[in-house]
Design a protein around this motif. Structure first.
Motif, PDB file in Angstrom:
ATOM      1  N   ALA A 341     -38.658 -10.683 -68.891  1.00 42.23           N
ATOM      2  CA  ALA A 341     -37.486 -11.326 -69.444  1.00 42.23           C
ATOM      3  C   ALA A 341     -37.957 -12.184 -70.673  1.00 42.23           C
ATOM      4  O   ALA A 341     -37.029 -12.319 -71.744  1.00 42.23           O
ATOM      5  CB  ALA A 341     -37.086 -12.378 -68.355  1.00 42.23           C
ATOM      6  N   ARG A 342     -39.231 -12.832 -70.572  1.00 42.83           N
ATOM      7  CA  ARG A 342     -39.728 -13.733 -71.950  1.00 42.83           C
ATOM      8  C   ARG A 342     -39.620 -12.602 -73.106  1.00 42.83           C
ATOM      9  O   ARG A 342     -39.182 -13.042 -74.120  1.00 42.83           O
ATOM     10  CB  ARG A 342     -40.871 -14.264 -71.582  1.00 42.83           C
ATOM     11  N   TYR A 343     -40.463 -11.603 -72.946  1.00 46.90           N
ATOM     12  CA  TYR A 343     -40.521 -10.655 -74.046  1.00 46.90           C
ATOM     13  C   TYR A 343     -39.141 -10.111 -74.501  1.00 46.90           C
ATOM     14  O   TYR A 343     -38.824 -10.167 -75.794  1.00 46.90           O
ATOM     15  CB  TYR A 343     -41.515  -9.564 -73.541  1.00 46.90           C
ATOM     16  N   GLU A 344     -38.409  -9.834 -73.718  1.00 43.61           N
ATOM     17  CA  GLU A 344     -37.267  -9.159 -74.147  1.00 43.61           C
ATOM     18  C   GLU A 344     -36.399 -10.138 -74.804  1.00 43.61           C
ATOM     19  O   GLU A 344     -35.486  -9.903 -75.826  1.00 43.61           O
ATOM     20  CB  GLU A 344     -36.274  -8.665 -72.700  1.00 43.61           C
ATOM     21  N   PHE A 345     -36.440 -11.297 -74.155  1.00 42.44           N
ATOM     22  CA  PHE A 345     -35.628 -12.526 -75.112  1.00 42.44           C
ATOM     23  C   PHE A 345     -36.205 -12.641 -76.495  1.00 42.44           C
ATOM     24  O   PHE A 345     -35.526 -12.918 -77.312  1.00 42.44           O
ATOM     25  CB  PHE A 345     -36.026 -13.956 -74.242  1.00 42.44           C
ATOM     26  N   MET A 346     -37.522 -12.551 -76.554  1.00 47.41           N
ATOM     27  CA  MET A 346     -38.005 -12.600 -78.152  1.00 47.41           C
ATOM     28  C   MET A 346     -37.611 -11.208 -78.862  1.00 47.41           C
ATOM     29  O   MET A 346     -37.358 -11.532 -80.153  1.00 47.41           O
ATOM     30  CB  MET A 346     -39.500 -12.651 -78.146  1.00 47.41           C
ATOM     31  N   LEU A 347     -37.723 -10.124 -78.219  1.00 45.61           N
ATOM     32  CA  LEU A 347     -37.367  -9.114 -78.916  1.00 45.61           C
ATOM     33  C   LEU A 347     -35.931  -8.936 -79.183  1.00 45.61           C
ATOM     34  O   LEU A 347     -35.675  -8.565 -80.545  1.00 45.61           O
ATOM     35  CB  LEU A 347     -37.552  -7.791 -78.100  1.00 45.61           C
ATOM     36  N   ASP A 348     -34.878  -9.553 -78.591  1.00 42.00           N
ATOM     37  CA  ASP A 348     -33.529  -9.442 -78.965  1.00 42.00           C
ATOM     38  C   ASP A 348     -33.285 -10.061 -80.419  1.00 42.00           C
ATOM     39  O   ASP A 348     -32.471  -9.813 -81.180  1.00 42.00           O
ATOM     40  CB  ASP A 348     -32.782 -10.575 -78.014  1.00 42.00           C
ATOM     41  N   THR A 349     -34.079 -11.013 -80.986  1.00 44.20           N
ATOM     42  CA  THR A 349     -34.126 -11.633 -82.121  1.00 44.20           C
ATOM     43  C   THR A 349     -35.508 -11.761 -82.678  1.00 44.20           C
ATOM     44  O   THR A 349     -35.745 -12.862 -83.113  1.00 44.20           O
ATOM     45  CB  THR A 349     -33.266 -13.162 -82.018  1.00 44.20           C
ATOM     46  N   ALA A 350     -36.159 -10.457 -82.840  1.00 47.13           N
ATOM     47  CA  ALA A 350     -37.392 -10.560 -83.305  1.00 47.13           C
ATOM     48  C   ALA A 350     -37.594 -10.918 -84.805  1.00 47.13           C
ATOM     49  O   ALA A 350     -38.591 -11.630 -85.207  1.00 47.13           O
ATOM     50  CB  ALA A 350     -38.026  -9.202 -83.052  1.00 47.13           C
TER      51      ALA A 350
END
Length: 775
Positions: A341-350
């Motif tokens: 979840a943390r990684y996908e959160f960051m990738l959403d607005t990379a």
């Protein structure tokens, strides 16, 4: 009545302002400051800390202490507007002095009692010849020491610096502007804050999001802390509301509904020492491009966060503290939140996260940016396969190795801290190589690279370094670069925490050195990740190209070895393996196949094999412009000597009657290596330099600009092609250059900002000219 709403108070009882005011600050005065002064006095490194982007900054005044001081042995007290002091009196206690009034007099002591007036008057008294080069006695750029005179020392300053008036080293104020500012100062220099009148919809959004951030459950508190630490530098807005203001997320000692009183902690993960609430505070200031890093909150974002963070059944046994270990290792601090979840959160607005550490306060100065290439691509591992977020056993093994240096600011800790954390990083990288090799003995596959789920263009990013600053843009721009970064979750999160959350711009030499040295390891780790996707037999040659000369010794001492044996599953022909360049081009082609849906506009200007590429979406005039500019983008320093002479970023305005088009000429300097913070001049390879030509503006600090009529564009390009030395470039600047002294300097600079407001209004902000050169 408007002008008297914020009357300065001094110890004496005499009135300090005229009873009737000729001008209102926001309506009549701020536009002059915005168009003539904030281009230098608006960012982290505003000379003498005189920030004029808000009424509070105007009233605070100046200081002789500099924020950026590479030789500082101890941390300095932070001086953040709106946070570290709440009144003029408190700023005076911290050494700031007024530029509006002679506060010691207690009365309006006339224009001679205003340092601001005397600076402006000095500039009016000694104008510079129109569009001339500045004399060598006028020092510009950020490398020289700023003079910060007070009223007591101004006479000596003026005598020693006859061209030291304001606006500094540029075309001055018009007679009408000078008269207006003089009258305003003479009447007391009254200011008032920028108005903030949120609509009902905007106020409802504020309430909704503050309620979300301030939920009281254990899980909700931990997620809110994680989100705050990732959004504290953001300029937050509500994209679904037309005309939304921008806000900053702060920890306040006051609850929603009351005025915001931010905590004065240096870092967002420092111990709060009291109860606090997350609050959205409006930004009542003129926006500056360098600090304007935007983030949108809307219904879609809320739904996404609920799905990411609260759809799975996870618990928090005990909320983590704010001690040394929690700050140094965010992977352990937030271990309860699912890593995926943390990684996908960051990738959403990379792009936002890369922008925070590429364009944020850490990236100021050559030493700060000297460990990255001038142009490279950044891509990411797919969250469906990335090892750290999907393998709990591996994650538990390596999490203790992911701590970050820089917490200790004393000089004695520099060596020991660096050895400790760099050693852990190398041990982690060895475990990573072994894990990935065992997991996929046949080698890396193309589907390990994130394709943005077919819609998110943040999957492909291009980063440009401009000597002492840097920029990022979505998409793959410029030529296929010499190096490509592949970032996984541990790399992306560590980079963000080391360069943003844990970075203290007011920190000591030790702190800044540890931070920037670790950035060198970040680059090396990203490059090693990329090597998995090229044939094993070609890796050493490619690595040797990145680390030439003395970098080979550093590689043996400071870095760990990469995987030389595990093959790659990507396809390469014998022809592809003939040179490093052909290997990189083949990888780029396969990357385009993998992520073509999110690649965006094709870069036909910089990557066109036969100089005949045209985009059907362009007008006839734009096609003509690009056809003329393409030869510049396809040359090198060896074939086109002027490339080696051009500044890092030059803006180009092409006009045709009422029409105008804007481009950026980005000078990419080649290096034998970027493994060191010092000695860059010895590592340059100017014959390999090239240009990337971008539509629109790129960078916060234009180094120069050209203004060319469309019918004269062939002559402009031909003149650049003919220029073989600095004298030849100076002749180009004589004819088409917009020097600091150009009669239309400020109008053309404002038009570049206007262009951004027209094409991407959410991102528009003032450009900074502290690095504008003297061609």
């Amino acid at each position: 009545m408007i002008a008297c709403s914020d009357i300065p108070e001094y110890p004496h009882s005499e009135p300090v302002v005229a009873p009737q005011q000729s001008f209102a600050y926001q309506r009549d005065i701020k536009p002059i400051l915005e168009n003539r002064c904030m281009a230098c006095h608006g960012c982290y490194d505003a000379p003498c800390q005189l920030k004029l982007t808000s009424a509070d900054g105007v009233k605070r005044g100046a200081s002789q202490l500099q924020v950026y001081d590479a030789a500082r042995l101890e941390d300095m007290l932070p001086t953040r507007l709106g946070t570290d002091a709440q009144s003029e009196a408190q700023w005076r206690e911290q050494g700031f002095f007024s530029v509006l009034h002679d506060a010691d007099e207690g009365v309006a002591s006339g224009l001679d009692g205003s340092l601001l007036f005397r600076m402006l008057e000095l500039g009016q008294r000694n104008p510079l010849p129109a569009n001339s080069r500045l004399p060598d006695t006028i020092k510009i750029g950020t490398s020289h020491s700023f003079s910060c005179p007070t009223l007591d020392t101004f006479a000596d300053y003026a005598q020693a610096n006859p061209h030291g008036g304001m606006p500094y080293a540029t075309t001055g104020l018009s007679a009408e502007q000078f008269a207006r500012l003089s009258q305003w100062i003479a009447e007391g220099a009254v200011t008032e804050p920028m108005p903030w009148t949120p609509s009902a919809a905007e106020q409802a959004s504020i309430t909704r999001w503050e309620n979300f951030f301030n939920q009281t459950g254990q899980r909700e508190q931990l997620v809110s802390r994680y989100l705050f630490e990732h959004l504290f530098v953001a300029h937050i807005h509500f994209p679904s509301i037309n005309g939304s203001s921008f806000y900053e997320l702060v920890r306040s000692s006051t609850p929603p509904g009351e005025p915001v009183v931010p905590l004065r902690t240096v870092r967002p993960n420092d111990a709060p020492e009291q109860a606090f609430f997350y609050r959205l505070r409006p930004l009542r200031e003129t926006l500056v491009e360098k600090t304007h890093i935007t983030y949108g909150l809307d219904d879609q974002r809320m739904q996404r966060w609920q799905q990411l963070f609260f759809s799975d059944d996870w618990n928090v046994a005990v909320l983590p503290g704010y001690g040394y270990s929690e700050r140094a290792n965010p992977f352990a601090t937030f271990t309860s939140i699912p890593a995926k979840a943390r990684y996908e959160f960051m990738l959403d607005t990379a792009e936002y996260f890369v922008r925070t550490f590429i364009r944020g306060p850490v990236c100021r100065g050559q030493v700060a940016t000297d460990v990255i290439r001038d142009q490279f691509w950044a891509i990411f591992e797919d969250p469906a396969q990335e090892a750290y977020v999907n393998d709990p056993v591996y994650r538990a093994q390596v999490t203790p190795l992911l701590g970050l240096p820089g917490q200790d600011s004393d000089l004695l800790s520099l060596g020991s801290a660096w050895l400790k954390y760099s050693g852990k990083r190398n041990e982690y990288l060895q475990q990573r190589h072994a894990h990935y090799s065992q997991r996929k003995p046949s080698g890396a596959t193309l589907d390990e690279l994130w394709d943005g789920e077919g819609y998110n263009q943040d999957a492909l990013l291009t980063i440009f370094r401009h000597h002492d600053s840097a920029s990022v843009r979505k998409g793959l721009w410029g030529r296929v670069p010499d190096t490509i970064w592949v970032m996984d979750y541990p790399l992306l999160e560590r980079t963000y925490y080391e360069l943003v959350v844990n970075f203290n711009v007011f920190g000591s030499l030790s702190h800044q050195a540890q931070t920037r040295l670790y950035f060198d390891l970040i680059r090396n780790g990203s490059e090693q990740n990329f090597l998995r996707f090229v044939p094993a037999e070609q890796r050493q040659a490619l690595y040797n190209q990145w680390y030439q000369g003395h970098a080979q010794l550093k590689d043996a001492i400071a870095y760990t070895d990469f995987d030389h044996t595990t093959p790659t599953a990507l396809t390469y022909s014998k022809t592809d393996l003939e040179t490093n360049r052909s290997v990189l081009q083949r990888f780029a082609a396969q990357l385009g196949e993998r992520a073509g849906a999110v690649a965006g506009t094709p870069d036909t200007l910089n990557r066109c094999a036969h100089n005949n590429c045209q985009r059907p979406d362009l007008s006839a005039e734009q096609q003509q412009i690009q056809t003329l500019l393409q030869p510049l983008a396809h040359a090198t320093g060896a074939s086109l000597p002027v490339i080696k002479l051009l500044p890092e970023v030059s803006f180009l305005r092409v006009t045709n009657g009422d029409q105008r088009w804007v481009y950026s000429l980005v000078h990419n300097r080649a290096h034998s290596n970027v493994a060191f913070m010092f000695g860059e001049e010895d590592r340059l390879q100017p014959e390999r330099d090239d240009l990337t030509i971008m539509e629109g503006t790129l960078g916060s600090y234009p180094n120069f600009s050209f203004n060319v009529e469309l019918q004269a564009l062939p002559d402009f390009v031909a003149a650049l092609q003919a220029a073989e030395d600095s004298q030849g470039l100076e002749q180009v600047a004589d004819r088409w250059g917009v020097r600091r002294t150009h009669p239309q300097f400020w109008e053309i600079l404002a038009d570049f900002r206007q262009y951004v407001e027209e094409t991407d209004p959410t991102q528009a902000g003032l450009f900074d000219i502290n690095r504008y050169q003297n061609l």
